[in-house]
Design a protein around this motif. Structure first.
Motif, PDB file in Angstrom:
ATOM      1  N   ASN A   1       0.812  -1.228   0.000  1.00 33.91           N
ATOM      2  CA  ASN A   1       0.000   0.000   0.000  1.00 33.91           C
ATOM      3  C   ASN A   1       0.839   1.270   0.000  1.00 33.91           C
ATOM      4  N   ASN A   2       2.134   1.108  -0.259  1.00 38.10           N
ATOM      5  CA  ASN A   2       3.050   2.248  -0.424  1.00 38.10           C
ATOM      6  C   ASN A   2       3.038   3.219   0.750  1.00 38.10           C
ATOM      7  N   HIS A   3       3.175   2.641   1.896  1.00 37.09           N
ATOM      8  CA  HIS A   3       3.109   3.460   3.112  1.00 37.09           C
ATOM      9  C   HIS A   3       4.415   3.296   3.894  1.00 37.09           C
ATOM     10  N   TYR A   4       5.088   4.404   4.165  1.00 36.80           N
ATOM     11  CA  TYR A   4       6.344   4.371   4.920  1.00 36.80           C
ATOM     12  C   TYR A   4       6.286   5.430   6.002  1.00 36.80           C
ATOM     13  N   GLN A   5       6.705   5.065   7.185  1.00 38.66           N
ATOM     14  CA  GLN A   5       6.577   6.000   8.287  1.00 38.66           C
ATOM     15  C   GLN A   5       7.708   5.794   9.297  1.00 38.66           C
ATOM     16  N   THR A   6       8.246   6.880   9.834  1.00 36.48           N
ATOM     17  CA  THR A   6       9.153   6.756  10.972  1.00 36.48           C
ATOM     18  C   THR A   6       8.552   7.576  12.108  1.00 36.48           C
ATOM     19  N   ILE A   7       8.530   7.000  13.285  1.00 39.16           N
ATOM     20  CA  ILE A   7       7.844   7.647  14.410  1.00 39.16           C
ATOM     21  C   ILE A   7       8.832   7.869  15.558  1.00 39.16           C
ATOM     22  N   ASP A   8       8.845   9.100  16.052  1.00 37.99           N
ATOM     23  CA  ASP A   8       9.668   9.409  17.222  1.00 37.99           C
ATOM     24  C   ASP A   8       8.959   8.853  18.460  1.00 37.99           C
ATOM     25  N   VAL A   9       9.575   7.854  19.081  1.00 37.87           N
ATOM     26  CA  VAL A   9       8.931   7.221  20.242  1.00 37.87           C
ATOM     27  C   VAL A   9       9.744   7.463  21.521  1.00 37.87           C
ATOM     28  N   SER A  10      10.671   8.430  21.453  1.00 38.66           N
ATOM     29  CA  SER A  10      11.580   8.635  22.589  1.00 38.66           C
ATOM     30  C   SER A  10      10.827   8.939  23.892  1.00 38.66           C
ATOM     31  N   ARG A  11       9.634   9.553  23.749  1.00 37.55           N
ATOM     32  CA  ARG A  11       8.884   9.903  24.971  1.00 37.55           C
ATOM     33  C   ARG A  11       8.118   8.720  25.552  1.00 37.55           C
ATOM     34  N   ALA A  12       8.200   7.576  24.879  1.00 33.63           N
ATOM     35  CA  ALA A  12       7.477   6.387  25.371  1.00 33.63           C
ATOM     36  C   ALA A  12       8.192   5.740  26.560  1.00 33.63           C
ATOM     37  N   LYS A  13       9.455   6.077  26.754  1.00 35.84           N
ATOM     38  CA  LYS A  13      10.229   5.439  27.834  1.00 35.84           C
ATOM     39  C   LYS A  13       9.659   5.822  29.203  1.00 35.84           C
ATOM     40  N   ARG A  14       9.360   4.802  30.014  1.00 36.02           N
ATOM     41  CA  ARG A  14       8.749   5.028  31.327  1.00 36.02           C
ATOM     42  C   ARG A  14       9.746   4.707  32.437  1.00 36.02           C
ATOM     43  N   THR A  15       9.856   5.606  33.413  1.00 34.92           N
ATOM     44  CA  THR A  15      10.816   5.360  34.502  1.00 34.92           C
ATOM     45  C   THR A  15      10.366   4.205  35.393  1.00 34.92           C
ATOM     46  N   ASN A  16       9.049   3.921  35.380  1.00 34.81           N
ATOM     47  CA  ASN A  16       8.564   2.813  36.221  1.00 34.81           C
ATOM     48  C   ASN A  16       8.382   1.509  35.432  1.00 34.81           C
ATOM     49  N   CYS A  17       8.965   1.438  34.243  1.00 35.07           N
ATOM     50  CA  CYS A  17       8.852   0.219  33.427  1.00 35.07           C
ATOM     51  C   CYS A  17       9.526  -0.945  34.163  1.00 35.07           C
ATOM     52  N   THR A  18       8.865  -2.114  34.157  1.00 37.74           N
ATOM     53  CA  THR A  18       9.413  -3.269  34.887  1.00 37.74           C
ATOM     54  C   THR A  18      10.578  -3.934  34.146  1.00 37.74           C
ATOM     55  N   SER A  19      10.796  -3.526  32.882  1.00 41.69           N
ATOM     56  CA  SER A  19      11.922  -4.091  32.136  1.00 41.69           C
ATOM     57  C   SER A  19      13.081  -3.107  31.999  1.00 41.69           C
ATOM     58  N   CYS A  20      12.763  -1.815  31.714  1.00 42.49           N
ATOM     59  CA  CYS A  20      13.851  -0.862  31.456  1.00 42.49           C
ATOM     60  C   CYS A  20      13.853   0.324  32.413  1.00 42.49           C
ATOM     61  N   GLY A  21      12.967   0.297  33.431  1.00 39.83           N
ATOM     62  CA  GLY A  21      12.844   1.431  34.349  1.00 39.83           C
ATOM     63  C   GLY A  21      13.921   1.468  35.421  1.00 39.83           C
ATOM     64  N   GLN A  22      13.672   2.281  36.451  1.00 38.82           N
ATOM     65  CA  GLN A  22      14.695   2.473  37.491  1.00 38.82           C
ATOM     66  C   GLN A  22      14.819   1.281  38.438  1.00 38.82           C
ATOM     67  N   ALA A  23      13.728   0.529  38.611  1.00 38.92           N
ATOM     68  CA  ALA A  23      13.785  -0.653  39.486  1.00 38.92           C
ATOM     69  C   ALA A  23      13.183  -1.854  38.757  1.00 38.92           C
ATOM     70  N   PRO A  24      13.904  -2.353  37.773  1.00 42.58           N
ATOM     71  CA  PRO A  24      13.334  -3.423  36.938  1.00 42.58           C
ATOM     72  C   PRO A  24      13.165  -4.744  37.697  1.00 42.58           C
ATOM     73  N   THR A  25      12.088  -5.462  37.370  1.00 39.62           N
ATOM     74  CA  THR A  25      11.866  -6.780  37.990  1.00 39.62           C
ATOM     75  C   THR A  25      11.923  -7.903  36.944  1.00 39.62           C
ATOM     76  N   TYR A  26      12.040  -7.520  35.680  1.00 35.58           N
ATOM     77  CA  TYR A  26      12.125  -8.481  34.571  1.00 35.58           C
ATOM     78  C   TYR A  26      11.048  -9.569  34.686  1.00 35.58           C
ATOM     79  N   PRO A  27       9.782  -9.170  34.637  1.00 35.94           N
ATOM     80  CA  PRO A  27       8.691 -10.119  34.906  1.00 35.94           C
ATOM     81  C   PRO A  27       8.636 -11.298  33.946  1.00 35.94           C
ATOM     82  N   HIS A  28       9.101 -11.086  32.721  1.00 38.97           N
ATOM     83  CA  HIS A  28       8.959 -12.168  31.734  1.00 38.97           C
ATOM     84  C   HIS A  28       9.934 -13.318  31.977  1.00 38.97           C
TER      85      HIS A  28
END
Ligand code: ZN
Length: 337
Positions: free
Chosen positions: A226-253
């Motif tokens: 469908n000839n659709h190309y997109q790049t999205i700035d997602v830098s603001r998606a980072k969460r400090t309380n993320c359980t994988s990449c945040g300040q106190a990760p618990t790596y739930p998976h």
């Protein structure tokens, strides 16, 4: 014998050069999954001269793979060769100067941790989000960059995840609807795979060569049909309380995944059972009572009625032709006792 001409064109390229080429030879890439994405990434990085490539895959080559999965042949289908093994045998013919390590296992929190620690970077070439979340947690735990990639139909998306810098997959999923999060029934075309692989392997080379300012920080999404190309700035998606990449990760998976014993494989009409490890010769003689047995050094299989059972060396069994865990287990225990 080494022939320096092999990498001539790549060394002429300003971004790599002679020094970069030597650098690549000292690096180790882990590719998780060796289907369409994994086989192509592996070929690209093998030709590029990455010194050490580990390829993990749980599956064997089937007819439906040949349409888009590089490196595999009809012979591999006939012989039911595990994908990692089939890929490695071709890759060694392409470049005998590097180390290629095929591993036929289903990635779990336990076994994948070792391989992630050994590698410099990880390429996601899986077809499911369970394993991607596992990679995400392990990559952050061991501070390894990884390159997410997914495709379905004529669409694809990729994103380079650097622990401590970028949002992780979990963060990303909170803000972006991701296709491929459910079983897909819409198929996939080869060019969409190659487009994802092109982005993933380019990012891999940049990461390996520490070309930090060249890394693509955006989420790439495309739809070739469908000839659709997109790049999205997602830098603001980072969460400090993320359980994988945040300040106190618990790596739930990491703890969740290790509990999964028997599961229906997404969109495959197949149940995977993780059972006891039996010698393949023993299984071969047991299976002979049920029908014609096919065997190679890595697995044995037999067709019973409308189902096919495939026993792997590592204790896993595929029961093809059903989505019922109960039915699959019944048949499995009928055979192994
Ligand atoms: Zn995160």
């Amino acid at each position: 014998m080494s022939d320096i001409n092999r990498y001539h064109r790549q060394m002429l390229f300003q971004g790599i050069g002679q020094e970069g080429q030597a650098h690549l030879l000292s690096k180790h890439v882990l590719i998780v999954g060796c289907g369409a994405l994994g086989s192509s990434s592996a070929e690209m990085l093998t030709r590029a001269g990455v010194g050490n490539i580990t390829i993990i895959d749980r599956d064997y080559v089937e007819w439906t793979n040949l349409q888009r999965q590089h490196l595999f042949t009809e012979d591999d289908v006939h012989q039911q060769t595990p994908k990692a093994i089939a890929a490695a045998s071709k890759l060694k013919k392409i470049n005998s100067e590097i180390d290629i390590c095929p591993v036929v296992i289903d990635a779990t929190a336990e076994n994948l941790a070792f391989y992630v620690q050994e590698a410099d970077i990880v390429i996601d070439a899986t077809d499911n989000f369970d394993t991607r979340f596992l990679i995400n947690d392990l990559a952050h735990k061991y501070r390894k960059p990884w390159v997410f990639g997914a495709c379905v139909g004529s669409s694809g998306m990729t994103f380079t995840i650097i622990p401590g810098q970028t949002p992780c997959l979990d963060c990303l999923l909170k803000v972006t609807p991701m296709f491929g999060a459910t079983c897909d029934a819409v198929g996939v075309i080869g060019p969409a795979v190659q487009m994802v692989v092109t982005h993933q392997t380019t990012e891999a080379l940049k990461l390996l060569l520490e070309a930090k300012h060249k890394i693509n920080s955006k989420l790439i999404i495309f739809d070739l049909w469908n000839n659709h190309y997109q790049t999205i700035d997602v830098s603001r998606a980072k969460r400090t309380n993320c359980t994988s990449c945040g300040q106190a990760p618990t790596y739930p998976h990491l703890s969740y995944h290790s509990r999964t014993k028997t599961e229906v494989l997404c969109g495959r009409d197949t149940v995977q059972i993780r059972g006891k490890q039996y010698p393949l010769e023993m299984l071969e003689s047991k299976l002979a009572h049920y029908g014609e047995v096919q065997a190679n050094p890595f697995l044995v299989s037999v067709d019973i009625d409308e189902k096919r059972l495939v026993f792997f060396q590592d204790g896993r069994t595929f029961v093809h032709g059903t989505n019922s865990i109960e039915d699959a287990k019944k048949l499995y225990y009928q055979i192994v006792g």
